[in-house]
Design a protein around this motif. Structure first.
Motif, mmCIF file in Angstrom:
data_model
loop_
_atom_site.group_PDB
_atom_site.id
_atom_site.type_symbol
_atom_site.label_atom_id
_atom_site.label_comp_id
_atom_site.label_asym_id
_atom_site.label_seq_id
_atom_site.Cartn_x
_atom_site.Cartn_y
_atom_site.Cartn_z
ATOM 1 N N PRO A 7 0.811 -1.224 0.000
ATOM 2 C CA PRO A 7 0.000 0.000 0.000
ATOM 3 C C PRO A 7 0.839 1.266 0.000
ATOM 4 C CG PRO A 7 0.089 -0.900 2.197
ATOM 5 C CD PRO A 7 0.790 -1.891 1.316
ATOM 6 N N GLN A 8 0.128 2.412 -0.154
ATOM 7 C CA GLN A 8 0.779 3.715 -0.093
ATOM 8 C C GLN A 8 1.132 4.071 1.347
ATOM 9 O OE1 GLN A 8 1.530 5.533 -2.988
ATOM 10 N NE2 GLN A 8 0.983 3.528 -3.795
ATOM 11 N N ARG A 9 1.916 5.123 1.466
ATOM 12 C CA ARG A 9 2.492 5.484 2.757
ATOM 13 C C ARG A 9 1.415 5.712 3.831
ATOM 14 N NH1 ARG A 9 7.489 7.382 4.224
ATOM 15 N NH2 ARG A 9 7.575 8.555 6.177
ATOM 16 N N ARG A 10 0.278 6.359 3.442
ATOM 17 C CA ARG A 10 -0.753 6.644 4.440
ATOM 18 C C ARG A 10 -1.305 5.358 5.041
ATOM 19 N NH1 ARG A 10 -2.054 10.635 0.553
ATOM 20 N NH2 ARG A 10 -1.951 12.784 1.333
ATOM 21 N N THR A 11 -1.531 4.329 4.171
ATOM 22 C CA THR A 11 -2.063 3.057 4.664
ATOM 23 C C THR A 11 -1.038 2.342 5.535
ATOM 24 O OG1 THR A 11 -3.412 2.878 2.674
ATOM 25 C CG2 THR A 11 -3.109 0.879 3.972
ATOM 26 N N VAL A 12 0.242 2.383 5.139
ATOM 27 C CA VAL A 12 1.297 1.761 5.947
ATOM 28 C C VAL A 12 1.360 2.431 7.315
ATOM 29 C CG1 VAL A 12 3.770 1.260 6.116
ATOM 30 C CG2 VAL A 12 2.620 1.125 3.898
ATOM 31 N N ALA A 13 1.234 3.772 7.330
ATOM 32 C CA ALA A 13 1.271 4.492 8.598
ATOM 33 C C ALA A 13 0.103 4.086 9.486
ATOM 34 C CB ALA A 13 1.251 5.998 8.344
ATOM 35 N N LEU A 30 -1.444 1.179 9.428
ATOM 36 C CA LEU A 30 -1.156 -0.171 9.935
ATOM 37 C C LEU A 30 -0.124 -0.124 11.055
ATOM 38 C CD1 LEU A 30 -1.011 -2.026 6.508
ATOM 39 C CD2 LEU A 30 -2.731 -2.391 8.303
ATOM 40 N N ALA A 31 0.899 0.708 10.888
ATOM 41 C CA ALA A 31 1.940 0.823 11.917
ATOM 42 C C ALA A 31 1.362 1.350 13.218
ATOM 43 C CB ALA A 31 3.061 1.733 11.416
ATOM 44 N N ASP A 32 0.463 2.343 13.107
ATOM 45 C CA ASP A 32 -0.177 2.866 14.319
ATOM 46 C C ASP A 32 -1.034 1.801 14.976
ATOM 47 O OD1 ASP A 32 1.000 5.322 13.915
ATOM 48 O OD2 ASP A 32 -0.765 6.210 12.938
ATOM 49 N N GLY A 33 -1.777 1.032 14.156
ATOM 50 C CA GLY A 33 -2.618 -0.016 14.712
ATOM 51 C C GLY A 33 -1.813 -1.104 15.405
ATOM 52 N N LEU A 34 -0.593 -1.359 14.893
ATOM 53 C CA LEU A 34 0.283 -2.376 15.489
ATOM 54 C C LEU A 34 1.113 -1.833 16.652
ATOM 55 C CD1 LEU A 34 1.510 -3.973 12.146
ATOM 56 C CD2 LEU A 34 0.156 -5.149 13.890
ATOM 57 N N ALA A 35 1.075 -0.498 16.854
ATOM 58 C CA ALA A 35 1.884 0.153 17.898
ATOM 59 C C ALA A 35 3.360 -0.196 17.727
ATOM 60 C CB ALA A 35 1.385 -0.235 19.287
ATOM 61 N N LEU A 36 3.877 -0.036 16.486
ATOM 62 C CA LEU A 36 5.253 -0.416 16.180
ATOM 63 C C LEU A 36 6.255 0.554 16.778
ATOM 64 C CD1 LEU A 36 4.953 -1.422 12.395
ATOM 65 C CD2 LEU A 36 4.793 -2.888 14.422
ATOM 66 N N THR A 37 7.431 0.017 17.044
ATOM 67 C CA THR A 37 8.542 0.885 17.438
ATOM 68 C C THR A 37 9.021 1.639 16.206
ATOM 69 O OG1 THR A 37 10.220 -0.768 16.960
ATOM 70 C CG2 THR A 37 9.237 -0.809 19.178
ATOM 71 N N ALA A 88 11.916 1.560 14.815
ATOM 72 C CA ALA A 88 12.679 0.673 13.942
ATOM 73 C C ALA A 88 11.749 -0.245 13.153
ATOM 74 C CB ALA A 88 13.669 -0.159 14.763
ATOM 75 N N GLU A 89 10.706 -0.777 13.835
ATOM 76 C CA GLU A 89 9.762 -1.651 13.147
ATOM 77 C C GLU A 89 8.983 -0.881 12.070
ATOM 78 O OE1 GLU A 89 8.613 -4.818 16.721
ATOM 79 O OE2 GLU A 89 7.648 -2.845 16.642
ATOM 80 N N ARG A 90 8.619 0.371 12.393
ATOM 81 C CA ARG A 90 7.892 1.196 11.425
ATOM 82 C C ARG A 90 8.741 1.413 10.172
ATOM 83 N NH1 ARG A 90 3.758 5.291 11.719
ATOM 84 N NH2 ARG A 90 3.515 4.789 13.931
ATOM 85 N N ASP A 91 10.038 1.765 10.362
ATOM 86 C CA ASP A 91 10.927 1.994 9.216
ATOM 87 C C ASP A 91 11.070 0.733 8.377
ATOM 88 O OD1 ASP A 91 11.263 4.588 10.026
ATOM 89 O OD2 ASP A 91 13.226 4.244 10.990
ATOM 90 N N ARG A 92 11.149 -0.411 9.041
ATOM 91 C CA ARG A 92 11.293 -1.676 8.332
ATOM 92 C C ARG A 92 10.054 -1.957 7.470
ATOM 93 N NH1 ARG A 92 11.432 -7.387 11.501
ATOM 94 N NH2 ARG A 92 11.728 -8.793 9.721
#
Length: 755
Positions: free
Chosen positions: A48-54, A56-63, A65-69
């Protein structure tokens, strides 16, 4: 799927499992659909595009480093064969786009309020509707180009072919959009017809793209193509309002404002030609009804005929019978745009549309339109709403209006109908208008009032206020019917209508047509050979010249003729009215001895005949005479005598006539107090008079007393209240005395200048 897609999907699943989240749980936390997450994890969708990835990252509560990965995997996983970034299918913009800044601002405000791709946000849908030729597609495309940076995955134009005999089906259109957005054929085949709508919604949910769905036929064609949640924006253009669609933003388009229309023409014909003939340019714009399509045709006509002056085209367009054929340039014809909408009407709506060309005024109510087709009121309203929905008829509250060019088009279509049918429809409309005007006007006539029990009509005339509203709303139409009756020699009808409106005219003084009404009636009375009726209508005409047009010298000539006719008829009451109007005219001419003598003659004749309504006017006129002679104390006594006389007369005086006299007397006392600088007394009496005037909705008298109240409040040092009174006067609308409104504006300007 490619390797990048698999890497992203595997990483997303790994991170979700490590956070102990189900797909449903991640969907709730991120706002991304369950199906979307599942397809991403299985590699069935491009990363997906950056907004959707962001999200998902927020929903997963990523660190961090995990978000960048995850973001890096998304970048690597986007396949050029599937990613629609950079897709553009919009035709080139028109270089002479002019105006519509308010509408373009609404587009921008929608994006600002709900940014594309915000987690959980619904896709933005805008319905641009309007009559043929209003520039719906041009506006939608111009807005799309302005908003392009907000939609990096592309901007697409899809023609829904809504005016074709066989418009495109939703399924066909859905496939067109998916292919344009880069969805591979294998994915489309895998989804199949049943799953394709879900795939369509998911693609729109995940991709910040803008679709212009142009020329929609109806709600059924559009509804499956609208987004649910997600990043997309859809702009639908249609001649119909598509009122059945929910949760959409509506942007109705009409003609351009006169200034924008002239500016548009200037860009088409060139600044030099426009500056050379500004009045002719404005005339061309007006003849085009300020309709963008017609303006473009006219501008192109002039641009390709450099030897023509703008005035030459204006003169040609002035000929109504040739205007529509003139408005064609090359393969662009205004009538072609109208044809497409007309062909889609039901037979009943097409008939109503043609016959609306018979409405003489600028607009009409549903009851008026019903007379043209013989429908009952409810069926006529349904038919009118079909025309509104089709973009062929404008509406403002309960009034319906044909655009000037559509009126000409309807007239041309009507010419193909049998002439006898059209003639009967016109005659029936005129007859109904005049009959209803008589019933409505008699609410204000002594010894009449409410309609008789036997009267049946589609208009609610159950109160004097409703009768006044109908008379004012349909004024242009019943006036035209009155002219037609006079031209046809229906003199008794003309006199009956004018007689029924005699006292009502006090409620709408500055309408602008009473002189014509009573002049026409006086001519009809003369044709009937009845001197009493002629005297009556000449007196009404004299009144109109006095009060409505401030022409006392001309009024004297009429009241003199009225007196002679009344004497021939042996009618003392009309003799009295003639003396009354002669007194009024002499007072305005500051010939006070003559004014007083005629007023005394009038009072004597009224009293002898037992004509209380006339005697009341003589008593009022005496008070006004005293005021005009600057005998203010005596004027106050005379006005108080009128009020006492009204109390004694009681129900012997028609209610609205009594109220008007009280209104006038209280205002007269207030005015005299102003001249004596008794400010508080002036304010008190004027406030009482205004409260009474508002109950009768007499805008003309209210405007006069508001300016006087402003003057009294200023004298009393109550500046803020004075400003409020003057502002109320300027906001009264077209029924107000234009001289008083101008005076209020002058006083406000002086207050602003002096702080």
């Amino acid at each position: 799927m490619n390797g990048g897609q698999a890497i992203f999907g595997g990483l997303l699943r790994e991170l979700r499992v490590s956070k102990s989240l189900t797909i449903e749980g991640l969907s709730d936390a991120s706002g991304v659909s369950v199906r979307g997450i599942g397809d991403l994890e299985r590699g069935r969708r491009a990363a997906p595009q950056r907004r959707t990835v962001a999200a998902l990252a927020d929903g997963l509560a990523l660190t961090e480093a995990e978000r960048d990965r995850l973001l890096a995997a998304a970048r690597d996983g986007r396949s050029p064969a599937y990613n629609p970034a950079g897709t553009r299918s919009l035709p080139r913009d028109v270089g002479d786009f002019t105006g519509r800044e308010a509408e373009l601002g609404q587009f921008a405000a929608l994006i600002e309020a709900r940014p594309p791709g915000a987690p959980g946000a619904r896709g933005v849908v805008v319905i641009v509707s309007g009559a043929p030729g209003t520039g719906k597609t041009t506006l939608a495309l111009h807005a799309a180009r302005r908003l392009a940076p907000e939609f990096p995955d592309g901007q697409l134009l899809v023609d829904l072919r809504g005016t074709d005999d066989q418009p495109a089906s939703p399924e066909e259109l859905m496939l067109t959009v998916l292919k344009a957005l880069g969805v591979p054929d294998r994915e489309l085949a895998k989804a199949g017809p049943n799953e394709r709508p879900g795939l369509y919604r998911q693609v729109l949910a995940e991709r910040p793209c803008l679709l212009v769905l142009d020329n929609a036929r109806d709600e059924a064609q559009v509804r499956p193509l609208l987004p649910g949640t997600g990043a997309a924006m859809v702009v639908v253009t249609s001649r119909r309002m598509l009122a059945g669609l929910e949760d959409v933003h509506r942007l109705p388009l009409g003609e351009l404002p006169p200034g924008e229309a002239a500016g548009f023409l200037s860009r088409l014909v060139g600044a030099e030609r426009a500056r050379a003939e500004p009045e002719a340019l404005a005339d061309v714009a007006q003849r085009c009804g300020h309709l963008p399509l017609a303006l473009r045709v006219a501008g192109n006509w002039l641009a390709t005929r450099t030897g023509w002056s703008v005035q030459r085209l204006a003169d040609r367009l002035a000929m109504e019978e040739h205007r529509l054929e003139t408005l064609s340039a090359g393969d662009v014809r205004v009538t072609a745009a109208f044809d497409l909408s007309y062909r889609q009407l039901t037979p009943g709506a097409a008939r109503m549309f043609r016959r609306l060309a018979l409405i003489p005024g600028p607009d009409a109510g549903a009851a008026c339109a019903a007379q043209l087709t013989g429908q009952d009121l409810f069926d006529a309203e349904d038919t009118l709403e079909e025309l509104v929905e089709a973009g062929l008829l404008g509406t403002d509250r309960d009034r319906y209006r044909l655009h000037d060019l559509l009126r000409l088009y309807a007239r041309a279509r009507l010419a193909r109908d049998p002439a006898d049918e059209t003639g009967r429809a016109r005659a029936g409309l005129h007859r109904w208008l005049l009959e209803t005007a008589v019933v409505a006007g008699r609410w204000y006539e002594p010894d009449h009032g409410a309609p008789p029990a036997s009267w049946r009509g589609p208009v609610d005339l159950s109160t004097a206020g409703r009768a006044r509203e109908w008379l004012q709303a349909e004024g242009s139409n019943w006036l035209a019917a009155l002219r037609a009756a006079a031209a046809a020699g229906q003199h008794a009808t003309v006199v009956e209508v004018a007689e029924s409106l005699h006292w009502f005219s006090d409620q709408w003084i500055f309408w602008g047509h009473w002189t014509e009404v009573f002049d026409t009636a006086a001519r009809s009375a003369a044709a009937l050979g009845d001197p009493r009726v002629e005297a009556t209508q000449l007196n009404y005409h004299a009144w109109a010249l006095l009060l409505c047009e401030a022409r006392p010298r001309d009024s004297l000539a009429l009241s003199s003729r009225a007196l002679a006719a009344a004497e021939r008829a042996g009618d003392p009451i009309q003799q009295a009215w003639a003396h009354q109007y002669r007194s009024w005219a002499h007072r305005l001419l500051r010939e006070f001895e003559e004014a007083l003598a005629h007023n005394e003659d009038a009072a004597r004749l009224f009293e002898t005949a037992g004509e209380l309504h006339g005697l009341l006017q003589s008593l009022l006129n005496r008070a006004v005479l005293l005021y005009t002679e600057k005998r203010h104390e005596d004027a106050i006594v005379a006005y108080r005598s009128v009020l006492a006389w009204l109390d004694e007369a009681g129900e012997g005086i028609e209610a609205h006539i009594a109220d008007t006299a009280r209104f006038t007397s209280l205002g007269g006392i207030g005015t005299s107090c102003i001249r004596l600088q008794h400010w508080d007394d002036a304010v008190a009496h004027l406030q009482i008079s205004l409260a009474l005037g508002r109950t009768r909705s007499n805008t003309a008298m209210e405007s006069r007393h508001l300016t006087l109240l402003g003057e009294a409040l200023l004298g009393a040092g109550r500046t803020a209240e004075a400003r409020e009174a003057l502002l109320r006067c300027t906001a009264l609308g077209p029924g107000a005395d234009p001289l008083r409104v101008a005076e209020a504006h002058e006083r406000l300007a002086l207050l602003d200048a002096t702080g």
